[in-house]
Design an enzyme around this catalytic site. Structure first.
Site, mmCIF file in Angstrom:
data_model
loop_
_atom_site.group_PDB
_atom_site.id
_atom_site.type_symbol
_atom_site.label_atom_id
_atom_site.label_comp_id
_atom_site.label_asym_id
_atom_site.label_seq_id
_atom_site.Cartn_x
_atom_site.Cartn_y
_atom_site.Cartn_z
ATOM 1 N N GLU A 1 69.514 -15.421 21.884
ATOM 2 C CA GLU A 1 69.143 -14.852 20.574
ATOM 3 C C GLU A 1 67.702 -14.375 20.624
ATOM 4 O O GLU A 1 66.898 -14.921 21.377
ATOM 5 C CB GLU A 1 69.245 -15.946 19.492
ATOM 6 C CG GLU A 1 70.634 -16.525 19.355
ATOM 7 C CD GLU A 1 70.659 -17.757 18.445
ATOM 8 O OE1 GLU A 1 69.691 -17.983 17.688
ATOM 9 O OE2 GLU A 1 71.656 -18.491 18.517
ATOM 10 N N LYS B 1 63.937 -14.354 19.717
ATOM 11 C CA LYS B 1 63.066 -15.400 19.160
ATOM 12 C C LYS B 1 62.188 -14.734 18.106
ATOM 13 O O LYS B 1 61.221 -14.030 18.423
ATOM 14 C CB LYS B 1 62.230 -16.042 20.262
ATOM 15 C CG LYS B 1 61.422 -17.220 19.761
ATOM 16 C CD LYS B 1 60.849 -17.992 20.930
ATOM 17 C CE LYS B 1 60.079 -19.226 20.521
ATOM 18 N NZ LYS B 1 59.298 -19.156 19.323
ATOM 19 N N ASP C 1 59.546 -13.932 15.319
ATOM 20 C CA ASP C 1 58.176 -14.405 15.167
ATOM 21 C C ASP C 1 57.865 -14.541 13.683
ATOM 22 O O ASP C 1 57.183 -13.731 13.081
ATOM 23 C CB ASP C 1 57.223 -13.408 15.834
ATOM 24 C CG ASP C 1 55.870 -14.026 16.068
ATOM 25 O OD1 ASP C 1 55.727 -15.247 15.870
ATOM 26 O OD2 ASP C 1 54.944 -13.282 16.435
ATOM 27 N N TYR D 1 70.078 -18.869 11.942
ATOM 28 C CA TYR D 1 70.617 -19.031 13.290
ATOM 29 C C TYR D 1 71.238 -20.388 13.618
ATOM 30 O O TYR D 1 71.869 -20.532 14.647
ATOM 31 C CB TYR D 1 69.567 -18.684 14.345
ATOM 32 C CG TYR D 1 68.205 -19.300 14.123
ATOM 33 C CD1 TYR D 1 67.143 -18.507 13.732
ATOM 34 C CD2 TYR D 1 67.979 -20.665 14.289
ATOM 35 C CE1 TYR D 1 65.879 -19.045 13.517
ATOM 36 C CE2 TYR D 1 66.738 -21.215 14.086
ATOM 37 C CZ TYR D 1 65.681 -20.402 13.693
ATOM 38 O OH TYR D 1 64.447 -20.941 13.468
ATOM 39 N N LYS E 1 59.763 -17.062 26.779
ATOM 40 C CA LYS E 1 58.718 -16.258 26.131
ATOM 41 C C LYS E 1 58.413 -14.997 26.937
ATOM 42 O O LYS E 1 58.456 -15.014 28.156
ATOM 43 C CB LYS E 1 57.422 -17.086 26.005
ATOM 44 C CG LYS E 1 57.577 -18.362 25.196
ATOM 45 C CD LYS E 1 57.605 -18.095 23.714
ATOM 46 C CE LYS E 1 56.236 -17.846 23.161
ATOM 47 N NZ LYS E 1 55.621 -18.995 22.559
ATOM 48 N N CYS F 1 23.166 3.551 8.282
ATOM 49 C CA CYS F 1 24.338 4.207 8.867
ATOM 50 C C CYS F 1 23.988 4.653 10.285
ATOM 51 O O CYS F 1 22.979 5.328 10.495
ATOM 52 C CB CYS F 1 24.745 5.400 8.014
ATOM 53 S SG CYS F 1 25.959 6.441 8.839
ATOM 54 N N CYS G 1 23.863 8.795 10.213
ATOM 55 C CA CYS G 1 22.890 9.598 9.467
ATOM 56 C C CYS G 1 21.590 8.843 9.162
ATOM 57 O O CYS G 1 20.626 9.432 8.679
ATOM 58 C CB CYS G 1 23.503 10.122 8.171
ATOM 59 S SG CYS G 1 23.786 8.808 6.965
ATOM 60 N N CYS H 1 28.482 3.728 3.966
ATOM 61 C CA CYS H 1 27.402 4.709 4.005
ATOM 62 C C CYS H 1 27.682 5.600 2.797
ATOM 63 O O CYS H 1 28.734 6.241 2.726
ATOM 64 C CB CYS H 1 27.482 5.526 5.291
ATOM 65 S SG CYS H 1 26.478 7.014 5.198
ATOM 66 N N CYS I 1 26.510 12.679 5.166
ATOM 67 C CA CYS I 1 26.533 12.094 6.509
ATOM 68 C C CYS I 1 27.500 12.918 7.378
ATOM 69 O O CYS I 1 28.666 13.096 7.009
ATOM 70 C CB CYS I 1 27.007 10.640 6.404
ATOM 71 S SG CYS I 1 27.322 9.877 7.988
#
Ligand code: IVH
Length: 674
Positions: A115, A117, A119, A231, A319, A413, A416, A431, A436
């Site tokens: 099956e 796995k 997450d 499952y 895994k 920034c 600029c 900024c 800019c």
């Protein structure tokens, strides 16, 4: 309708809604549209409103649970909710197989169910006489948290089994186990929504799923599209299948969502052969998986093998190779985005992650660097998940010498040199110099993109050239570009210039909503742009609006309202507007003519629409009001003239009553409009 007929209709609606839910979330083959589904649900709610005594906990109307008052209560699991040992390649898998075969020779001949796995987050669901009565998180494996109210909001979760009339009878008591998660698409959509609202983005789908399921307010869970796959059977009273393969089928026929990707292998080599193909295949799935789970099909044999620690011997997780690696952080750079947001990024010692060489990774924002205490020179853990941009997870503290340098966010920034600003309640630094150059490039790029004004032939390189040559200082200058100026540029021939100028000219016919979106106001995406365009006649009207006016519009909160007002107040933006108007780039709104000229039976009146109306949809009612010269806002205040309320009106009705705002129904609205 006589009560008897109503009851019959109620049962019919419930059966239909269950069927559609099941088709949508489990079979993945809906036969009606979302609005049609909503209509059936609204009809069911209307009947239940009239007859609250008929409401049952398994009714499809009962998914949005009431707010939980306290932390979650604890649930003792009926048996240990186990974990899995890991194998990291086919050889590990063969070693596991040999180990368990030594314990019980029957394993030599065993079949295996493989099956995906998932997450996500493990959950345990209890059904009594087919009714969903309780759902819990895994917790420590013995005691979990009661998240029943939140789980009820998951449309994939059957509130009653069997879901279909032809399913097998449910055992008197059944406890199943599954995983709750976001699909890749839903997780990206959630982040897009947050981005548009100026909110911090979520980093990992798994943690967000956990936070969403464990939120104390079920309406938050309900508003996000968590889903579920089941499952295992944990325990049951009544008969259950003797093999894992039949278990999956049994769960499926009861109406649970079960992965379609699982398969049966006659021996361990078949399982081992699937490892490499699945490393590729995982990218094509619509949800994240981090491996395969291999289970001995014969559940009697599997149980007989027993448990080591918290891991059953009869199953193992295979895994996939890490898509997390460590590398050195060489430096931290800063990008300037379209709205001026400064985003730090990691410059890395190049490293391969899942077949791709990675040199840069995002560091999210400056708070993240500070919280994780990430220093230049650190070894850092970097992750690449699917198509997502690689990101830094954190420093490896154990590898730290004394040479790493703590990082200070820039006060100016980097492009600029103007001072940066922080907006209260937001993590981002900005900024705010609209001139800019970097911002200007991003701004023009957004202004001409396909989703905004769709000016073709203006790629980023050309935009950079125009800026470098001093041809444009803002987006409005695009409209005063001259043929000769362009012909003087390298690589610009007659045809290219003509096409570009024609494309710029065509953009003048775009809608007001598209132009508002194109301006690049923080928090104003396509939807908000379109909403603003139905509330203001043109950019003049929008520019003189106040925060209070804007907040009245559904979907616009205080942050976006302030960003809009702030944008229009800036002298530089006012100059842009002046130039756009002069150039004839000045679309009128999608407001009805009646509304623009202040005519119509509803002129001068402000309405709020709420609840389910008998014949109009919410949108139709709003269009009717606007077509008759009236104004529609999203929330009830003392300046509301009428609240148009249908079934299930809720808090807006209460507010109108407390403020003394007249409440009318759909028929009265129609009468006023005539
Ligand atoms: S079976 C005793 N099947 O992986 C049975 N687990 O690393 C143990 N998981 O805690 C679980 N997909 O949350 C099983 N198809 C699947 C799974 C799965 C994901 C999770 C589960 C478990 C963790 C172990």
């Amino acid at each position: 309708m006589p009560a008897q007929d109503q009851k019959a209709r109620l049962e019919q609606l419930r059966a239909e809604l269950r069927e559609h839910n099941y088709r949508y979330h489990v079979l993945d083959s809906p036969i009606i549209s979302d609005p049609e589904f909503d209509k059936l649900l609204a009809e069911l709610r209307a009947i239940e409103d009239e007859h609250p005594e008929w409401i049952t906990p398994d009714s499809p109307s009962q998914r949005a649970g009431a707010q939980l008052s306290e932390r979650f209560s604890k649930v003792q699991h009926p048996g240990p909710i186990l974990s899995l040992a890991n194998a990291f390649d086919p050889d590990d898998l063969r070693a596991w197989h040999a180990r368990v075969a030594r314990l019980d020779a029957r394993v030599e001949e065993a079949e295996f169910v493989v099956e995906p796995k998932l997450d996500g987050l493990s959950i345990v669901l209890h059904y009594r006489d087919g009714l969903f009565v309780q759902g819990a998180t895994r917790g420590n494996g013995e005691v979990g948290e009661d998240v029943t109210a939140n789980l009820r909001t998951l449309r994939a979760l059957p509130l009653r089994i069997p879901v279909t009339a032809d399913g097998p009878a449910a055992p008197p008591y059944l406890v199943v186990r599954g995983e709750v998660f976001f699909t890749k698409k839903d997780f990206e959509a959630l982040n897009r929504q947050r981005g548009a609202a100026g909110e911090e983005l979520y980093q990992t789908a798994r943690n967000t799923a956990a936070g969403t399921l464990r939120n104390l307010d079920p309406s938050v869970t309900a508003a996000r599209s968590l889903t579920l796959l089941v499952y295992n059977v944990v325990t049951s009273e009544g008969e259950i299948p003797a093999t894992q393969w039949e278990t999956l089928e049994f769960l499926r026929t009861l109406g649970f969502p079960v992965s379609k990707e699982s398969f049966l292998c006659p021996d361990i080599e078949c399982v081992a052969d699937q490892y490499d193909p699945w490393i590729e295949k995982r990218n094509t799935l619509h949800y994240e998986i981090d491996g395969l789970v291999v289970k001995i099909n014969d559940l009697g044999l599997s149980d007989a093998l027993g448990i080591v620690g918290k891991d059953p011997r009869g199953s193992i997780a295979m895994k996939f190779p890490a898509i997390e690696v460590t590398t050195q952080l060489l430096d931290i750079g800063v990008n300037v985005g379209r709205t001026g947001v400064l985003t730090p990024f990691a410059m890395l010692e190049p490293v391969e992650i899942g077949g791709v060489i990675v040199r840069q990774a995002t560091l999210h924002n400056f708070d993240f660097i500070a919280e994780k205490d990430i220093r230049v020179g650190d070894r850092v853990l970097v992750k690449r998940a699917g198509d997502v941009i690689p990101y830094v997870i954190g420093p490896i503290l154990a590898a730290r010498s004394s040479k790493e340098k703590p990082y200070q966010p820039p006060a100016k920034c980097p492009v600029c040199g103007q001072p940066v600003e922080h907006i209260e309640g937001e993590v981002a630094w900005y900024c705010v110099n609209a001139a800019c150059p970097e911002q200007l490039v991003r701004n023009v790029e957004h202004f001409v993109s396909r989703s905004t004004l769709d000016i073709v032939g203006l790629g980023i390189k050309i935009v950079e050239t125009f800026i470098a040559e001093g041809l444009i200082e803002d987006v409005a200058d695009l409209y005063i570009l001259e043929r000769d100026q362009l012909l003087a540029l390298e690589g610009f021939k007659d045809k290219k210039v003509d096409n570009l100028l024609a494309s710029i000219e065509t953009s003048k016919s775009r809608s007001l909503g598209q132009l508002i979106y194109a301006l690049g106001i923080r928090g104003v995406g396509e939807v908000v742009g379109a909403d603003l365009a139905t509330n203001f006649a043109d950019l003049d009207a929008l520019s003189s609006s106040k925060v209070e006016d804007l907040e009245q519009i559904e979907g616009i909160g205080p942050n976006i309202a302030e960003a809009i007002v702030d944008w229009f107040q800036r002298p530089r933006n006012q100059a842009v507007l002046k130039k756009l108007k002069k150039a004839g780039m000045w679309p009128k709104s999608d407001l009805s003519t009646a509304q623009q000229v202040g005519q119509g039976a509803l002129a001068g009146l402000t309405f709020v629409v709420t609840g389910t109306l008998p014949t109009f949809s919410r949108k139709e009612a709003q269009d009717f009001i606007r077509a008759n010269g009236g104004k529609v806002t999203g929330s009830v205040s003392t300046s509301t003239d009428y609240l148009v309320a249908g079934e299930k009106a809720g808090s807006k009705l209460a507010k109108a009553e407390s403020l003394g705002v007249p409440v009318i129904d759909e028929a009265a609205l129609k009468a006023l409009g005539r």
